[in-house]
Structure formats: structure tokens, C-alpha cells
Motif scaffolding. Structure first.
Motif, PDB file in Angstrom:
ATOM      1  N   ILE A 231       0.847  -1.188   0.000  1.00 27.99           N
ATOM      2  CA  ILE A 231       0.000   0.000   0.000  1.00 27.99           C
ATOM      3  C   ILE A 231       0.884   1.241   0.000  1.00 27.99           C
ATOM      4  CG2 ILE A 231      -1.930  -1.112   1.156  1.00 27.99           C
ATOM      5  CD1 ILE A 231      -0.999   0.165   3.762  1.00 27.99           C
ATOM      6  N   PRO A 232       0.393   2.342  -0.566  1.00 25.83           N
ATOM      7  CA  PRO A 232       1.213   3.555  -0.608  1.00 25.83           C
ATOM      8  C   PRO A 232       1.515   4.056   0.793  1.00 25.83           C
ATOM      9  CG  PRO A 232      -0.744   3.769  -1.988  1.00 25.83           C
ATOM     10  CD  PRO A 232      -0.910   2.539  -1.167  1.00 25.83           C
ATOM     11  N   ALA A 233       2.711   4.616   0.985  1.00 29.88           N
ATOM     12  CA  ALA A 233       3.051   5.216   2.283  1.00 29.88           C
ATOM     13  C   ALA A 233       2.131   6.415   2.498  1.00 29.88           C
ATOM     14  CB  ALA A 233       4.501   5.662   2.301  1.00 29.88           C
ATOM     15  N   PRO A 234       1.430   6.473   3.625  1.00 33.23           N
ATOM     16  CA  PRO A 234       0.464   7.562   3.824  1.00 33.23           C
ATOM     17  C   PRO A 234       1.151   8.893   4.044  1.00 33.23           C
ATOM     18  CG  PRO A 234       0.623   6.214   5.799  1.00 33.23           C
ATOM     19  CD  PRO A 234       1.460   5.545   4.758  1.00 33.23           C
ATOM     20  N   ARG A 235       0.550   9.929   3.492  1.00 35.52           N
ATOM     21  CA  ARG A 235       0.990  11.279   3.802  1.00 35.52           C
ATOM     22  C   ARG A 235       0.194  11.764   4.998  1.00 35.52           C
ATOM     23  NH1 ARG A 235       1.215  13.944  -2.269  1.00 35.52           N
ATOM     24  NH2 ARG A 235       2.900  12.627  -3.040  1.00 35.52           N
ATOM     25  N   GLU A 236       0.553  12.968   5.498  1.00 34.97           N
ATOM     26  CA  GLU A 236      -0.222  13.537   6.597  1.00 34.97           C
ATOM     27  C   GLU A 236      -1.658  13.729   6.125  1.00 34.97           C
ATOM     28  OE1 GLU A 236       0.642  14.229   9.788  1.00 34.97           O
ATOM     29  OE2 GLU A 236       2.401  13.052   9.249  1.00 34.97           O
ATOM     30  N   PRO A 237      -2.620  13.134   6.841  1.00 36.25           N
ATOM     31  CA  PRO A 237      -4.001  13.219   6.363  1.00 36.25           C
ATOM     32  C   PRO A 237      -4.553  14.643   6.464  1.00 36.25           C
ATOM     33  CG  PRO A 237      -3.919  12.190   8.528  1.00 36.25           C
ATOM     34  CD  PRO A 237      -2.502  12.391   8.096  1.00 36.25           C
ATOM     35  N   VAL A 238      -5.263  15.053   5.441  1.00 32.86           N
ATOM     36  CA  VAL A 238      -5.972  16.335   5.463  1.00 32.86           C
ATOM     37  C   VAL A 238      -7.433  16.012   5.212  1.00 32.86           C
ATOM     38  CG1 VAL A 238      -6.217  18.603   4.414  1.00 32.86           C
ATOM     39  CG2 VAL A 238      -3.966  17.517   4.535  1.00 32.86           C
ATOM     40  N   PRO A 239      -8.266  15.963   6.266  1.00 32.89           N
ATOM     41  CA  PRO A 239      -9.680  15.621   6.083  1.00 32.89           C
ATOM     42  C   PRO A 239     -10.348  16.599   5.124  1.00 32.89           C
ATOM     43  CG  PRO A 239      -9.096  15.627   8.411  1.00 32.89           C
ATOM     44  CD  PRO A 239      -7.931  16.194   7.667  1.00 32.89           C
ATOM     45  N   ASP A 240     -11.194  16.056   4.248  1.00 34.77           N
ATOM     46  CA  ASP A 240     -11.820  16.884   3.223  1.00 34.77           C
ATOM     47  C   ASP A 240     -12.657  18.015   3.815  1.00 34.77           C
ATOM     48  OD1 ASP A 240     -10.692  15.341   1.328  1.00 34.77           O
ATOM     49  OD2 ASP A 240     -12.440  14.081   0.991  1.00 34.77           O
ATOM     50  N   ASP A 241     -13.406  17.685   4.867  1.00 32.62           N
ATOM     51  CA  ASP A 241     -14.382  18.659   5.346  1.00 32.62           C
ATOM     52  C   ASP A 241     -13.737  19.868   6.017  1.00 32.62           C
ATOM     53  OD1 ASP A 241     -13.464  16.924   7.228  1.00 32.62           O
ATOM     54  OD2 ASP A 241     -15.262  16.972   8.470  1.00 32.62           O
ATOM     55  N   ILE A 242     -12.536  19.693   6.591  1.00 29.14           N
ATOM     56  CA  ILE A 242     -11.933  20.837   7.283  1.00 29.14           C
ATOM     57  C   ILE A 242     -10.664  21.332   6.587  1.00 29.14           C
ATOM     58  CG2 ILE A 242     -12.839  20.223   9.553  1.00 29.14           C
ATOM     59  CD1 ILE A 242      -9.937  19.158  10.144  1.00 29.14           C
ATOM     60  N   SER A 243     -10.370  20.763   5.417  1.00 33.05           N
ATOM     61  CA  SER A 243      -9.111  21.136   4.775  1.00 33.05           C
ATOM     62  C   SER A 243      -9.065  22.625   4.451  1.00 33.05           C
ATOM     63  CB  SER A 243      -8.910  20.319   3.496  1.00 33.05           C
ATOM     64  OG  SER A 243      -9.978  20.556   2.608  1.00 33.05           O
ATOM     65  N   GLU A 244     -10.209  23.181   4.034  1.00 37.87           N
ATOM     66  CA  GLU A 244     -10.199  24.593   3.652  1.00 37.87           C
ATOM     67  C   GLU A 244      -9.998  25.498   4.848  1.00 37.87           C
ATOM     68  OE1 GLU A 244     -13.602  25.458   1.320  1.00 37.87           O
ATOM     69  OE2 GLU A 244     -13.148  23.926  -0.184  1.00 37.87           O
TER      70      GLU A 244
END
Length: 267
Positions: free
Chosen positions: A231-244
Motif C-alpha cells: 500500500i502507498p506510504a500515507p501522507r499527513e491526512p488532510v480531512p476533506d471537510d476541514i481542509s479549507e
């Protein structure tokens, strides 16, 4: 129970069913014979034959863009593109020199590799074709013009006597090629030729790779009797709903403090 059984003379090296075909149910089969056989699942016959190669056919792949276009790679060093509805069949034979050296040596003319071509794979959009040969080279071709794009992957070790089942990513930026290399898997960027990393985890020779685009996972099979999922190495997650909301804060806050500190200095 088997619905159909097709018999071939000698070893079957590769077979492929079109991922996009809606008007035909043809399975392309590469065998010890130089003739490419097309098995029709509707009629149960394997009467379609494509003739043009001189030695066994080690790799076959239908275009994911045109349902009647087939690419084949052979031990004669050639890669041919076929339009299976045409009487003559062969659309073109790929030439590693793009026509420049063919005048000097007719024997080297129209060869894709200086060795056996034992693996080929289309990019997901069908615009390019990646081929691999026992000359330790991997080549990327423009599938519509047949032109060698001259991307340099360096030495791609390939000692497989059979077909080499490698895979390409789908939906990545950049796109990657996953190539079995001994007990590891070499990961290349398709369009720049850079060797990104080696995936280590198998204990014996890796035979095949398959990419699953829905999960962005790679599956590899090996002689160690294991199938591994990568599986791809995960990046720092940025949740869609609060990314902006969260992203501007990260960038604005330091600047905001800097602005105040500079005004303090002035005042």
C-alpha cells in the motif's frame, strides 16, 4: 465445470482479455508458436490467427483505448501492433531507432529490443506502451505513432526466460511502473525513467505484479509461495471537510505573528 477448453501446441506464455471490449469476447494467446491465436468465447473457436512474428510470442496486451487493437511481444525482438479486424492484421512493427538505423542493417530494422521481448503493458489511458526485453532495457512507446520516446530507465535486469508480468499504476502523479527484479520489485517513474525505490519483502523470485487502482494497492506473487499486498506510504491526512479551514490557518498564523512583530519593532 469448464465452459470451454482451447488446445494449443506447446507452452502458453501469456494471454489477455480486453478490459474495454463491448463488441467482442476475444482472448489473445501467446504460445511457443510465432502465430498469435485469438480465442472467441462466443463461438468457442480459436480460428483467428495473427501471423508475422518469427519466434514464440511471450507477451500480449489489448489496448485499453481501442478494443480491436492488440500489442504483442516476441522472442524475435519485435513488438507488433495489430488491428484484429483487418485482413492483413499488423498495423505496425515498433522500431527502437525510429527509422534512423534501419538503412544500415536490415536485420536490426524494426526491432523493439536487442533481445527477447518478454513483457509489455499499456498505460491506463492507452496512449503509451511500455516494453521490456532481455537486453536489460525498458522502452516507452507512443502507441499511436509507434515512436520510441527514448525515456532512459537505465539497466533493467531481466533474465526471465518466460514472460515478465509487470504492472503500471493508475491515477498516480507521476505514474509508476512496478517491475519484478529478483526477489524485489523495482519502482520506476514511467515518463522520466527514474528508479524511485526497491520493494523488499519476498524471499524468492518475484513472478508477477498486478496493480489495483480502486485501492491504489500493488499485489505481487513470488516463488516463495506468498502474495504480498503493498500500500502507498500515507501522507499527513488532510480531512476533506476541514481542509479549507485548517490549511489557511497553518499558512496565515506565522505570517500574522510576523506582521505584528514587525509593527512592534516599528512602534
Amino acid at each position: 465445470q469448464p465452459a470451454d477448453i482451447f488446445h494449443f501446441e506447446g507452452t502458453v506464455y501469456s494471454h489477455h482479455m480486453s478490459p474495454v471490449a463491448t463488441k467482442h469476447c476475444l482472448i489473445a494467446v501467446g504460445t511457443k508458436s510465432p502465430k498469435v491465436q485469438l480465442c472467441d468465447l462466443k463461438s468457442g473457436s480459436s480460428s483467428h490467427i495473427l501471423q508475422g512474428h518469427r519466434q514464440e510470442v511471450l507477451a500480449v496486451s489489448w489496448s485499453p483505448r481501442h478494443e480491436y487493437v492488440l500489442a504483442t511481444g516476441s522472442a524475435d525482438g519485435r513488438v507488433k501492433l495489430w488491428e484484429v479486424r483487418r485482413a492483413s492484421g499488423c498495423l505496425s512493427t515498433l522500431d527502437q531507432y525510429n527509422g534512423e538505423k534501419s538503412k544500415a542493417s536490415s536485420e536490426a530494422a524494426n526491432t523493439a529490443h536487442n533481445g527477447r521481448v518478454n513483457g509489455l503493458c499499456y498505460t491506463n489511458d492507452g496512449l503509451h506502451l511500455l516494453t521490456i526485453g532481455t537486453d536489460d532495457r525498458m522502452r516507452l512507446w507512443n502507441s499511436s505513432t509507434g515512436e520510441n520516446t527514448l525515456v532512459n530507465y537505465g539497466k533493467v535486469c531481466n533474465e526471465s526466460r518466460k514472460g515478465l508480468k509487470f504492472a503500471m499504476s493508475c491515477g498516480c502523479n507521476p505514474e509508476f511502473a512496478f517491475v519484478p527484479y529478483g526477489s524485489t520489485i523495482a519502482v520506476y517513474t514511467v515518463f522520466t525513467g527514474e528508479l524511485i525505490t526497491m520493494l523488499r519483502g519476498h524471499y524468492s523470485t518475484v513472478n508477477c505484479c498486478v496493480f489495483q487502482p480502486h485501492f491504489q494497492e500493488l499485489y505481487s506473487g513470488s516463488k516463495d509461495c506468498n502474495i504480498l499486498a503493498w500500500i502507498p506510504a500515507p501522507r499527513e491526512p488532510v480531512p476533506d471537510d476541514i481542509s479549507e479551514k485548517s490549511l489557511p490557518q497553518q499558512h496565515v498564523n506565522p505570517a500574522y505573528e510576523d506582521a505584528w512583530s514587525s509593527s512592534d519593532d516599528e512602534g
